[in-house]
Design an enzyme around this catalytic site. Sequence first.
Site: not given
Ligand SMILES: Cc1cc2nc3c(=O)[nH]c(=O)nc-3n(C[C@H](O)[C@H](O)[C@H](O)COP(=O)(O)OP(=O)(O)OC[C@H]3O[C@@H](n4cnc5c(N)ncnc54)[C@H](O)[C@@H]3O)c2cc1C
Length: 774
Positions: A126, A129, A244
């Site tokens: 996928q 991100s 998902e």
């Molecule tokens: C093991 C793993 C597998 C993954 N696999 C995939 C994959 O296969 N494909 C893919 O595309 N992505 C994948 N992801 C990515 C995942 O979808 C993102 O990590 C997730 O959407 C969060 O984005 P970020 O890591 O940039 O965190 P951020 O968006 O930077 O968030 C950081 C913190 O801030 C909080 N936050 C952010 N915005 C808000 C808000 N509006 N209100 C309250 N809190 C908020 C979040 O909850 C989090 O605690 C994976 C992630 C992990 C950990």
Amino acid sequence: MNLSKDELAFRDEVRAFLAAELTDEIRLGGHRTSGIFSDYEVGIPWQRVLAKRGWAAPHWPVEWGGCGWTPRQHDIFASEMAAADAPKVSPLGLVMAAPVLVAFGTQAQKERWLPDIRNGVSYWCQGYSEPGSGSDLASLQCRARREGNEWVINGSKIWTTHAHNATHMFCLVRTDSSGKPQQGISFLMFELNKPGIQIRPIISISGDHEFNQVFFDEARVPADALIGEENQGWTIAKFLLEHERGGSSAPFLRGRLARLHESLQEAFAQGAPGTEHEDIALSLANAQCRIDALHAWEQEVLTARIGGGTQPAWMPAAPSMGKVLATELKQHLTELGLDIAGVYGATSLTIEEAAAHALPVPEESVFATRAYLNDRAASIYGGTNEVQRNLIARHVLGAEVVEPVLPLDETQAMLVASLQGWLQDKLPFDKRVPMIATPEAIAPLWQGLAHELGLLGAALPEHLGGMGGGLPEQMLICQALGAALVGEPYSSSAVLGANLLQALGDPAADVLLQAMADGQVRLAVAALEPAGRTDLSRLQTRLFNSQGQMHISGRKALVRCATGATHWLVSARDDAGHLRICLLDPAASGVQRRDVRLIDGVWAAELAFDQTPVQALIGQGDAVAALSQAWDTATLAAGAEAVGVMQALMRDTLNYTSQRKQFGQPLAAFQALQHRMADMYMALVQAAAAVGACADVLGDSPERRAERVSSAHVTVLRAARLVGQGAVQLHGGMGMTDELAVGHGFKRLTVIEQQFGGVAQHLRRVAAGRSGLG
Ligand SMILES: Cc1cc2nc3c(=O)[nH]c(=O)nc-3n(C[C@H](O)[C@H](O)[C@H](O)COP(=O)(O)OP(=O)(O)OC[C@H]3O[C@@H](n4cnc5c(N)ncnc54)[C@H](O)[C@@H]3O)c2cc1C
């Protein structure tokens, strides 16, 4: 849940398949999976075995290889897979890419990709991100431009799970930057093995290589990689995220719990000082209650999704709710695993090293640690749980929160509607206080239920003048009465009293029940004693024969609605040590009654008996079994009433926080309050599902019934605290006045919490079967 003959046959078929096809090697791979799903090397061979049997994609439409199963069959299949430690196959193709293709793909795209996904020929990842775009996915910058018959992609995707194994990717790309960010996104599906695509591993905190960063540098993919219309990608992305996040997790979690029980036994095989073993066993019982509640609710989701029909009001929020509930429970289980592992949980061995006994470290300890580290991701991937709570709150703020605890048939729907209408008309909140001002003032409510609504016989068999219903009807009535804050005297008389009489199975009881259906008889059950807390068998009240007449002497604690009752059913121990149920006239000699008002305004009485003559003994022999059964069903009905009260509190809280303004905006605009309301709502919905799922407990053995009832009641008790306290808190000072319904509801919940035993007692009953705790 009790399985039908066909369902049992299906379960046996699945078991036979697993016995024949799940080799030791594949099973071991499944057993050692501590990540999101099984490694490619284990998952794909198992998926191919499933595909051969036609079971790789049971949820798909039948024309593309789905199984057309009932919700129960899906549940049985998932439960058997989990119990057998079968690998968790990757959902990326089967559960995420495929539904998009079915909903938005052309016939040619479906034919090209669906069979390969199902048969485990292609393996998907996928690409959502990006380094700069996580929760705010719509800000994504990876671009694609159209050149002739191709899309040319530049940019990067990150956290791409199993990209290093994948043959294909589904991906969001920016194809237009002129409008709102959501408007210029397109959805592509393509093969990864192309020039210009590079995959760099990222190692996780558990030391595993599960995710990657993927770089696109002028990478070219065919024009028909586009799914749906150009710039329609955001709609598709949202659709996919729901898939998902949806699905059933409870069977898998139950498998994990069984494993924790095994490792607990192993870890404490040589005994242990102190109470650590018992403490952990109770924590496991607590986890079981949470899994049971989630399971009950997920079955409702599955039924609504497959069966269609009336959709519950929470359905649009179900994917987000399921994501939060399942992942947080999963994480909780990993913490318990770590607790069991103890000192060996700190080692950084691989599972293979532990299995080879390099150190005296049990394999389970290493597994527990890896699962603990890996599953921190569960509340991050698939949209973080904070973002899910935002979505749930958005839904809840506009939602109808009053849902029946059970799916209603036509008769039940009429019964509930007429009761709700009557309550609104006759007993609005301002009439409640005068109605419970004295113990006798409640009589008109009883008469109204009997004569205006004809409801007192709703749960009685027809030969007793009833409507042929049973426990489900009692639960529905209690729920509606709870929402109107008038649970008594129905619950103590027409539920506990009537169920006790029915369980005793005595012709003398039938006469009383018939008269109750007419409103002439009102029962009160005196079963608990001051020293016995809520233990029904700790009795000091004695039954004895004096001059040819049976008498009792003793004391009974806080007997609900004793004053005004026409008959009392009192438990006492006879000379042979048997528990007997005595019918007493409240006006009999030797009775001392002291009326006590409970905090919710309802009246109870402390009763003392001194050589009080017994009118009749109901039932033959020891009545322990009958009293336990009645107590269990009354506990469930009280749970349904609590759900009704909580629904009223939730509705009032949503209204209040939407209207009351502070800092220039409605309270409901603050995220801290939104998240609290989302948690209250999830607790409430689960409590309703947990109670509703127990409507068939009378078909169980007494041990199984006790376990199920207590599990549901733990969920209710926890929800009652969360919702009750939350409702008061979110009303601020207004929550503390005695003038609003919210305070009354909170107090009623607190009374229900005390009546049938608290969390500690019910957890022990849940733990009794598994861990030998009594
Ligand atoms: C093991 C793993 C597998 C993954 N696999 C995939 C994959 O296969 N494909 C893919 O595309 N992505 C994948 N992801 C990515 C995942 O979808 C993102 O990590 C997730 O959407 C969060 O984005 P970020 O890591 O940039 O965190 P951020 O968006 O930077 O968030 C950081 C913190 O801030 C909080 N936050 C952010 N915005 C808000 C808000 N509006 N209100 C309250 N809190 C908020 C979040 O909850 C989090 O605690 C994976 C992630 C992990 C950990």
